[in-house]
Scaffold this motif. Structure first.
Motif, short mmCIF file in Angstrom:
data_model
loop_
_atom_site.label_atom_id
_atom_site.label_comp_id
_atom_site.label_asym_id
_atom_site.label_seq_id
_atom_site.Cartn_x
_atom_site.Cartn_y
_atom_site.Cartn_z
N ASP A 5 0.88 -1.18 0.00
CA ASP A 5 0.00 0.00 0.00
C ASP A 5 0.91 1.22 0.00
N GLU A 218 -0.08 5.48 -10.73
CA GLU A 218 -0.95 4.66 -9.90
C GLU A 218 -2.00 4.02 -10.80
N LEU A 220 -3.72 1.29 -9.64
CA LEU A 220 -4.78 0.95 -8.67
C LEU A 220 -4.91 2.06 -7.64
N SER A 221 -6.11 2.64 -7.60
CA SER A 221 -6.43 3.69 -6.64
C SER A 221 -7.92 3.58 -6.38
N PHE A 229 -8.77 0.49 -13.88
CA PHE A 229 -7.59 -0.33 -13.56
C PHE A 229 -6.98 -0.85 -14.87
N CYS A 245 0.30 1.26 -6.63
CA CYS A 245 -1.02 1.06 -6.05
C CYS A 245 -1.05 1.65 -4.66
N LEU A 262 -6.79 -2.74 -1.72
CA LEU A 262 -6.78 -2.88 -3.18
C LEU A 262 -6.43 -4.32 -3.60
N LEU A 265 -1.97 -5.96 -8.54
CA LEU A 265 -1.83 -5.26 -9.83
C LEU A 265 -2.24 -6.19 -10.97
#
Ligand code: AMP
Ligand code: MN
Ligand code: MN
Ligand code: MN
Length: 276
Positions: A5, A218, A220-221, A229, A245, A262, A265
């Motif tokens: 994270d 980023e 993944l957010s 994504f 991410c 999350l 990836l």
């Protein structure tokens, strides 16, 4: 597979938890590698480092830099920086000074809109005297009963086109990336799906970011949909950028997503940590 994270906030910027508490929460939520990325500020990293050592998780030293690109405010996350680097520290100090001036103007703008005393009110919510953010205004306006929730304050008062919005020049993109690299870090374009640009504008932003020396985006957010994504994973591949991410966690009750929330990836991207 370890859980990463790489985007979150503490009381050193506009988060609700002290660095040690955010780190402890990350550890409890199963995060193995965690980055504290306070807005324009490195002050929480020392406490976070000690807490990460205690909790047995890996702390990545970070920050989230406020940048003006074209007429938009964008955010660039710095990862793996040397927090003692003077070039980066000076750059961040300059951005913070601009925040203080902007806060006075936000107070003036809200007074004109019929809300007096907002600057002083926001200051009551500031948790580090070095950093004032729109979030602190939002918390005050909720407390004072002007608006029901922090999200509604942004919608009604604090975003472009609303009465409490004040245009502001942050760091230039090339400057920000230069400071991050001077400190040995990686520059990551934060939550690209949040920026109000059309398709051509997004391609221009990604090209400018890459040409400025940017390292990653980023993918993944919590600001992104599942479709985004996939879309930003494709952009990362096409532009030769690494993928990151982060939950952008700000605290209990005020976040889109909790720490470590999350998924992994998507396949086909190169994670930002492959270069660590
Ligand atoms: P600033 O850097 O002072 O302009 O404040 C930006 C911060 O406000 C972001 O980092 C978020 O924490 C918060 N923010 C921005 N937009 C919203 C929104 N629509 N709802 C809730 N918080 C927001
Ligand atoms: Mn924030
Ligand atoms: Mn941001
Ligand atoms: Mn953030």
């Amino acid at each position: 597979m370890p859980r990463y994270d790489l985007h979150s906030h503490s009381t050193y910027s506009d988060g609700l938890l002290a660095p040690a508490a955010v780190v402890a929460r990350a550890a409890a939520r199963g995060v193995d590698i965690y980055a504290l990325t306070d807005h324009d500020e490195l002050g929480g990293l020392r406490e976070a480092r000690a807490a990460a050592d205690d909790a047995g998780i890996t702390l990545v030293a970070g920050a989230e830099l406020s940048v003006t690109w074209e007429s938009l405010t964008i955010h660039v996350v710095a990862l793996c920086i040397d927090a003692a680097n003077a070039v980066l520290a000076d750059g961040l100090a300059a951005i913070r000074a601009g925040r203080t001036l902007r806060a006075r103007r936000i107070g003036d703008a809200l007074a004109l809109a019929g809300i007096p005393g907002a600057y002083e009110g926001a200051m009551k919510f500031v948790t580090s005297e070095r950093l004032v953010s729109r979030t602190h205004f939002a918390r005050y306006l909720v407390e004072a009963g002007h608006v029901a929730s922090v999200k509604d304050v942004f919608k009604r008062y604090l975003i472009q086109g609303k009465p409490g919005y004040v245009a502001h020049e942050w760091a230039r993109l090339g400057e920000a990336v230069g400071w991050i690299h001077a400190a040995g870090g990686q520059a990551v374009l934060a939550h690209p799906g949040r920026y109000k640009v059309n398709g051509a504008g997004m391609l221009r932003l990604l090209a400018d970011f890459r040409d400025a020396g940017g390292d990653a985006i980023e993918v993944l957010s919590p600001s992104h949909t599942r479709a985004q994504f996939t879309e930003f994973a494709r952009h990362a591949r096409v532009f030769g950028l690494l993928a990151s991410c982060g939950s952008d966690y700000h605290g209990p009750g005020e976040s889109w997503m909790d720490l470590g929330g999350l998924p992994d990836l998507p396949a086909g991207v190169v994670p930002v940590w492959n270069r660590w």
